[in-house]
Design a protein around this motif. Structure first.
Motif, PDB file in Angstrom:
ATOM      1  N   GLU A 195      24.400  58.596  59.841  1.00 53.57           N
ATOM      2  CA  GLU A 195      23.770  57.662  58.908  1.00 53.57           C
ATOM      3  C   GLU A 195      22.254  57.810  58.842  1.00 53.57           C
ATOM      4  O   GLU A 195      21.633  57.408  57.858  1.00 53.57           O
ATOM      5  CB  GLU A 195      24.147  56.223  59.267  1.00 53.57           C
ATOM      6  CG  GLU A 195      25.597  55.889  58.986  1.00 53.57           C
ATOM      7  CD  GLU A 195      25.914  54.424  59.223  1.00 53.57           C
ATOM      8  OE1 GLU A 195      24.980  53.649  59.512  1.00 53.57           O
ATOM      9  OE2 GLU A 195      27.103  54.050  59.119  1.00 53.57           O
ATOM     10  N   SER A 196      21.647  58.387  59.874  1.00 53.23           N
ATOM     11  CA  SER A 196      20.189  58.549  59.870  1.00 53.23           C
ATOM     12  C   SER A 196      19.725  59.575  58.850  1.00 53.23           C
ATOM     13  O   SER A 196      18.528  59.674  58.565  1.00 53.23           O
ATOM     14  CB  SER A 196      19.689  58.946  61.261  1.00 53.23           C
ATOM     15  OG  SER A 196      20.087  60.272  61.603  1.00 53.23           O
ATOM     16  N   ILE A 197      20.657  60.352  58.298  1.00 51.70           N
ATOM     17  CA  ILE A 197      20.297  61.314  57.253  1.00 51.70           C
ATOM     18  C   ILE A 197      19.771  60.588  56.021  1.00 51.70           C
ATOM     19  O   ILE A 197      18.885  61.079  55.321  1.00 51.70           O
ATOM     20  CB  ILE A 197      21.503  62.209  56.909  1.00 51.70           C
ATOM     21  CG1 ILE A 197      21.712  63.243  58.022  1.00 51.70           C
ATOM     22  CG2 ILE A 197      21.336  62.909  55.566  1.00 51.70           C
ATOM     23  CD1 ILE A 197      22.895  64.153  57.830  1.00 51.70           C
ATOM     24  N   VAL A 198      20.305  59.403  55.742  1.00 48.28           N
ATOM     25  CA  VAL A 198      19.822  58.601  54.606  1.00 48.28           C
ATOM     26  C   VAL A 198      18.725  57.674  55.117  1.00 48.28           C
ATOM     27  O   VAL A 198      18.947  56.878  56.026  1.00 48.28           O
ATOM     28  CB  VAL A 198      20.962  57.800  53.961  1.00 48.28           C
ATOM     29  CG1 VAL A 198      20.452  57.003  52.778  1.00 48.28           C
ATOM     30  CG2 VAL A 198      22.076  58.744  53.532  1.00 48.28           C
ATOM     31  N   THR A 199      17.537  57.772  54.552  1.00 51.37           N
ATOM     32  CA  THR A 199      16.370  57.065  55.074  1.00 51.37           C
ATOM     33  C   THR A 199      15.983  55.829  54.277  1.00 51.37           C
ATOM     34  O   THR A 199      15.187  55.022  54.734  1.00 51.37           O
ATOM     35  CB  THR A 199      15.160  58.013  55.129  1.00 51.37           C
ATOM     36  OG1 THR A 199      14.899  58.525  53.806  1.00 51.37           O
ATOM     37  CG2 THR A 199      15.441  59.184  56.079  1.00 51.37           C
ATOM     38  N   GLU A 200      16.530  55.659  53.070  1.00 52.66           N
ATOM     39  CA  GLU A 200      16.203  54.475  52.273  1.00 52.66           C
ATOM     40  C   GLU A 200      17.425  54.050  51.470  1.00 52.66           C
ATOM     41  O   GLU A 200      18.132  54.891  50.899  1.00 52.66           O
ATOM     42  CB  GLU A 200      15.036  54.754  51.323  1.00 52.66           C
ATOM     43  CG  GLU A 200      14.559  53.531  50.563  1.00 52.66           C
ATOM     44  CD  GLU A 200      13.351  53.812  49.679  1.00 52.66           C
ATOM     45  OE1 GLU A 200      13.213  53.138  48.633  1.00 52.66           O
ATOM     46  OE2 GLU A 200      12.546  54.703  50.024  1.00 52.66           O
ATOM     47  N   TYR A 201      17.659  52.726  51.434  1.00 52.84           N
ATOM     48  CA  TYR A 201      18.829  52.175  50.753  1.00 52.84           C
ATOM     49  C   TYR A 201      18.414  51.072  49.797  1.00 52.84           C
ATOM     50  O   TYR A 201      17.347  50.479  49.920  1.00 52.84           O
ATOM     51  CB  TYR A 201      19.809  51.557  51.770  1.00 52.84           C
ATOM     52  CG  TYR A 201      20.390  52.492  52.791  1.00 52.84           C
ATOM     53  CD1 TYR A 201      21.586  53.150  52.548  1.00 52.84           C
ATOM     54  CD2 TYR A 201      19.770  52.688  54.024  1.00 52.84           C
ATOM     55  CE1 TYR A 201      22.151  53.978  53.502  1.00 52.84           C
ATOM     56  CE2 TYR A 201      20.318  53.532  54.980  1.00 52.84           C
ATOM     57  CZ  TYR A 201      21.513  54.173  54.713  1.00 52.84           C
ATOM     58  OH  TYR A 201      22.072  55.010  55.650  1.00 52.84           O
ATOM     59  N   LEU A 202      19.316  50.793  48.863  1.00 49.94           N
ATOM     60  CA  LEU A 202      19.238  49.597  48.032  1.00 49.94           C
ATOM     61  C   LEU A 202      20.541  48.844  48.223  1.00 49.94           C
ATOM     62  O   LEU A 202      21.618  49.402  48.026  1.00 49.94           O
ATOM     63  CB  LEU A 202      19.057  49.955  46.546  1.00 49.94           C
ATOM     64  CG  LEU A 202      19.229  48.805  45.545  1.00 49.94           C
ATOM     65  CD1 LEU A 202      18.132  47.755  45.732  1.00 49.94           C
ATOM     66  CD2 LEU A 202      19.231  49.338  44.116  1.00 49.94           C
TER      67      LEU A 202
END
Length: 284
Positions: A226-233
């Motif tokens: 999950e750390s591969i994705v650094t920003e979420y909405l």
């Protein structure tokens, strides 16, 4: 009657999960021995009519570091098929194998149908990772719809509105905005491995308009790390079913006007270095 229960071993590698008890030290030594020699795992599909001895055999396999269970099929015998499924779930629970994540990288037809057949399914999924939908009304199948959601909008509607598990979506724009260079792609498929040669062959006529975009790999990478994705909405979403131009479009309620309790997590930014490492390793 045959029912099928799928267990994803990649979420809980067998050699990392130890069952507590008087023999836990012995299992730990076995695990260390297995890891030190790096022996290939034996892949098993286990068919049970889960009674007492079946449970014992299944627990043996779940505890074995050299075994990877690909799936468990349930058949009547010691009891009805329904009870067999319940018994298998009990075994998985006591062995701490219940947290199953699902990665969906095609139309969501199977998930929607499964939920209609078993309304408790969404509660049994730990996390759901989806490649599909869009965030800005831009499409690659129609003007407003992404390919996977457009092919079965009703299924996408069911999953995004009725599933209560945490949902992570790699939408179309996210994949475009985190694309890789064609130079990386050429180097990727030129590795001196059978996997790379296979990939080069099957992508020979693959046309890319936005750089190298391995659409489905973004959802898979997020499920692995999950750390591969650094920003979420995070917001509530739904899927348009009746629009003349927008059928299949993912609709975002960014202002929380629907007051829906269930929210989804939309990926926005990606650690491209980590993502590239995962892709590179896939062909080694």
């Amino acid at each position: 009657m045959l029912c099928f229960f799928y267990y994803n071993p990649s979420h809980f590698p067998c050699h990392l999960v130890l069952i507590s008890g008087s023999s836990s030290g012995r299992r730990s030594q076995t695990t260390q021995l297995y890891n030190s020699h790096k022996m290939p795992k034996k892949l098993l599909l286990v068919d049970v009519d889960c009674g007492l001895d079946d449970a014992q055999a299944l627990m043996m396999a779940l505890a074995a570091p050299e075994v990877e269970i690909l799936g468990i099929t349930c058949c009547f015998g010691n009891t009805t098929a329904e009870n067999v499924c319940r018994n298998v779930l009990r075994v998985l629970q006591v062995c701490k194998r219940m947290e199953i994540s699902v990665v969906a990288v095609g139309p969501l037809t199977n998930l929607a149908l499964a939920a209609k057949m078993d309304p408790t399914l969404p509660k049994k999924i730990n996390k759901l990772y989806i490649m599909g939908g869009n965030m800005e009304g831009r499409g690659n199948r129609t003007v407003c719809a992404e390919f996977n959601f457009y092919l079965d909008p009703e299924a996408a509607y069911i999953v995004t509105n009725e599933f209560t598990c945490p949902i992570f979506i790699a939408a179309l724009e996210f994949t475009w905005e985190n694309s890789l260079t064609m130079e990386y792609f050429r180097n990727w498929v030129e590795q001196d491995t059978d996997k790379a040669r296979f990939m080069k062959k099957i992508t020979a006529k693959w046309q890319q308009k936005h750089g190298f975009v391995s659409y489905d790999s973004y959802a898979m990478a997020a499920a692995i790390d999950e750390s591969i994705v650094t920003e979420y909405l995070e917001c509530a979403v739904s899927v348009e079913l009746h629009g003349r131009y927008a059928r299949g479009m993912l609709v975002l309620d960014t202002e929380d006007k629907w007051k829906k309790q269930q929210k989804v997590v939309l990926m926005k930014k990606c650690n491209l270095e980590k993502f590239k490492e995962r892709l590179w390793a896939a062909l080694q």
